[in-house]
Design a protein around this motif. Sequence first.
Motif, mmCIF file in Angstrom:
data_model
loop_
_atom_site.group_PDB
_atom_site.id
_atom_site.type_symbol
_atom_site.label_atom_id
_atom_site.label_comp_id
_atom_site.label_asym_id
_atom_site.label_seq_id
_atom_site.Cartn_x
_atom_site.Cartn_y
_atom_site.Cartn_z
ATOM 1 N N GLU A 73 0.855 -1.187 0.000
ATOM 2 C CA GLU A 73 0.000 0.000 0.000
ATOM 3 C C GLU A 73 0.892 1.239 0.000
ATOM 4 O O GLU A 73 1.558 1.537 0.983
ATOM 5 C CB GLU A 73 -0.911 -0.001 1.226
ATOM 6 C CG GLU A 73 -1.873 1.170 1.285
ATOM 7 C CD GLU A 73 -2.889 1.143 0.157
ATOM 8 O OE1 GLU A 73 -3.385 2.238 -0.211
ATOM 9 O OE2 GLU A 73 -3.196 0.045 -0.367
ATOM 10 N N PHE A 75 -2.347 9.728 -14.347
ATOM 11 C CA PHE A 75 -3.424 9.093 -13.596
ATOM 12 C C PHE A 75 -4.300 8.296 -14.557
ATOM 13 O O PHE A 75 -4.599 8.741 -15.665
ATOM 14 C CB PHE A 75 -4.251 10.150 -12.863
ATOM 15 C CG PHE A 75 -3.537 10.748 -11.674
ATOM 16 C CD1 PHE A 75 -3.742 10.250 -10.395
ATOM 17 C CD2 PHE A 75 -2.653 11.797 -11.843
ATOM 18 C CE1 PHE A 75 -3.075 10.793 -9.307
ATOM 19 C CE2 PHE A 75 -1.984 12.350 -10.761
ATOM 20 C CZ PHE A 75 -2.188 11.845 -9.490
ATOM 21 N N ASP A 104 -7.356 4.699 -14.828
ATOM 22 C CA ASP A 104 -8.492 4.033 -14.188
ATOM 23 C C ASP A 104 -8.147 2.658 -13.620
ATOM 24 O O ASP A 104 -9.050 1.933 -13.206
ATOM 25 C CB ASP A 104 -9.644 3.890 -15.194
ATOM 26 C CG ASP A 104 -10.222 5.242 -15.590
ATOM 27 O OD1 ASP A 104 -10.223 6.149 -14.732
ATOM 28 O OD2 ASP A 104 -10.634 5.401 -16.757
ATOM 29 N N GLU A 156 -5.944 -0.150 -10.990
ATOM 30 C CA GLU A 156 -5.919 -0.353 -9.543
ATOM 31 C C GLU A 156 -4.510 -0.375 -8.959
ATOM 32 O O GLU A 156 -4.352 -0.316 -7.747
ATOM 33 C CB GLU A 156 -6.614 -1.681 -9.201
ATOM 34 C CG GLU A 156 -8.091 -1.730 -9.585
ATOM 35 C CD GLU A 156 -8.922 -0.709 -8.814
ATOM 36 O OE1 GLU A 156 -8.596 -0.456 -7.635
ATOM 37 O OE2 GLU A 156 -9.884 -0.179 -9.393
ATOM 38 N N PRO A 191 -3.361 5.151 -9.990
ATOM 39 C CA PRO A 191 -4.829 5.054 -10.033
ATOM 40 C C PRO A 191 -5.488 6.361 -9.598
ATOM 41 O O PRO A 191 -5.013 7.033 -8.680
ATOM 42 C CB PRO A 191 -5.125 3.923 -9.036
ATOM 43 C CG PRO A 191 -3.871 3.119 -8.983
ATOM 44 C CD PRO A 191 -2.749 4.107 -9.149
ATOM 45 N N ARG A 192 -6.584 6.703 -10.247
ATOM 46 C CA ARG A 192 -7.259 7.962 -9.941
ATOM 47 C C ARG A 192 -7.801 8.011 -8.514
ATOM 48 O O ARG A 192 -7.965 9.088 -7.941
ATOM 49 C CB ARG A 192 -8.411 8.191 -10.931
ATOM 50 C CG ARG A 192 -7.959 8.365 -12.364
ATOM 51 C CD ARG A 192 -9.116 8.747 -13.268
ATOM 52 N NE ARG A 192 -8.750 8.643 -14.669
ATOM 53 C CZ ARG A 192 -8.071 9.561 -15.343
ATOM 54 N NH1 ARG A 192 -7.690 10.668 -14.713
ATOM 55 N NH2 ARG A 192 -7.763 9.385 -16.610
ATOM 56 N N ASN A 193 -8.079 6.847 -7.949
ATOM 57 C CA ASN A 193 -8.660 6.825 -6.601
ATOM 58 C C ASN A 193 -7.604 6.878 -5.496
ATOM 59 O O ASN A 193 -7.936 6.811 -4.317
ATOM 60 C CB ASN A 193 -9.540 5.590 -6.417
ATOM 61 C CG ASN A 193 -8.753 4.288 -6.584
ATOM 62 O OD1 ASN A 193 -7.570 4.301 -6.889
ATOM 63 N ND2 ASN A 193 -9.430 3.167 -6.371
ATOM 64 N N LYS A 194 -6.327 7.003 -5.848
ATOM 65 C CA LYS A 194 -5.263 7.104 -4.853
ATOM 66 C C LYS A 194 -4.784 8.551 -4.747
ATOM 67 O O LYS A 194 -4.509 9.194 -5.756
ATOM 68 C CB LYS A 194 -4.080 6.197 -5.211
ATOM 69 C CG LYS A 194 -4.348 4.720 -4.994
ATOM 70 C CD LYS A 194 -3.084 3.913 -5.140
ATOM 71 C CE LYS A 194 -3.345 2.437 -4.849
ATOM 72 N NZ LYS A 194 -3.714 2.211 -3.427
ATOM 73 N N VAL A 195 -4.681 9.035 -3.518
ATOM 74 C CA VAL A 195 -4.184 10.391 -3.255
ATOM 75 C C VAL A 195 -2.892 10.256 -2.450
ATOM 76 O O VAL A 195 -2.912 9.915 -1.268
ATOM 77 C CB VAL A 195 -5.223 11.240 -2.491
ATOM 78 C CG1 VAL A 195 -4.682 12.642 -2.264
ATOM 79 C CG2 VAL A 195 -6.539 11.290 -3.259
ATOM 80 N N GLY A 226 -4.143 15.452 -11.894
ATOM 81 C CA GLY A 226 -4.552 14.550 -10.833
ATOM 82 C C GLY A 226 -4.394 15.181 -9.467
ATOM 83 O O GLY A 226 -3.951 16.325 -9.335
ATOM 84 N N GLU A 227 -4.766 14.427 -8.438
ATOM 85 C CA GLU A 227 -4.786 14.943 -7.067
ATOM 86 C C GLU A 227 -3.715 14.271 -6.214
ATOM 87 O O GLU A 227 -3.525 13.055 -6.259
ATOM 88 C CB GLU A 227 -6.165 14.704 -6.440
ATOM 89 C CG GLU A 227 -6.297 15.272 -5.029
ATOM 90 C CD GLU A 227 -7.687 15.090 -4.450
ATOM 91 O OE1 GLU A 227 -7.900 15.490 -3.287
ATOM 92 O OE2 GLU A 227 -8.555 14.548 -5.165
ATOM 93 N N GLU A 282 -1.951 14.531 -2.040
ATOM 94 C CA GLU A 282 -2.246 14.996 -0.689
ATOM 95 C C GLU A 282 -1.494 16.290 -0.417
ATOM 96 O O GLU A 282 -2.049 17.374 -0.418
ATOM 97 C CB GLU A 282 -1.844 13.929 0.324
ATOM 98 C CG GLU A 282 -2.133 14.324 1.777
ATOM 99 C CD GLU A 282 -1.541 13.327 2.757
ATOM 100 O OE1 GLU A 282 -1.424 13.670 3.940
ATOM 101 O OE2 GLU A 282 -1.187 12.216 2.347
#
Length: 261
Positions: free
Chosen positions: A47, A64, A66, A68, A119-123, A140-141, A143
Amino acid sequence: MKAVIKAIIGGSVIIGIGLIILVIALALNDWKFMPEFEMKHYVAEGEITELRIDNSVGNIKTEFYDGEEITVDYPVSNRYSGSVEEKEGLLTVNGLNKKHWYNFTFLPIVLPETLVKIPRNKVLKLTVTVNAGKVELGEGEFEKAQITVNAGSLTAHGVVCAELKCNVNAGAIYVKSLESASLDCKVNAGAFNAERIACPQIRVNVSAGSANFKVAGNREDYTILVDKSAGSCNVSGQTGADPDKKLDVGVSAGSVSVSFI
């Protein structure tokens, strides 16, 4: 006549020495004029919470997507080496470096690009150091982000983050778009240029070089503080209508140019 003969002999000696140097150089470089690159593919195993990029040669890009998994495609060769390291949630991507001091080429090299896919869902938390070459951050984003450019350049195409800290010691940072709660930028040399900054708390200090940026919003909303001992700055101090918005500018040399859009 003797002078001509001496010149011919001297020229022959120089050519001979040059050929010896050429043969030695080719032997050290595996008898090849150009390096042969192989692309490696790395998939993060654990992770990942932080991405660290360190570049000295060539180009590194983030993108970024789509998927995983965080992946890195990077080149290696007999003369240049890139690497990827993973430890306790930190993924470190090192750009190309020469393996030996005597590695060189006779012609310009097109170095393959290193691509980091997120991945787009990871910051992630982001730390970037550019000592040479180029780094491009895709839309992308993150933290928090911290960027240091000692030479070369960094381009941010569309970054969203809670906090951005920049240090430009030489080279340049180009920002296409930034959305952040705070921006703290120090320019000791080189340049910081931004086409659009949506940020309520902005602090820019220029010791040398330049900072040119456009702020998304109304000038009247910002409290502006200016401390200028030398150089130039196109904004002056004022009290803004919005207590949560502040632009703090320091110039000891160089220039600062701010516009509101």
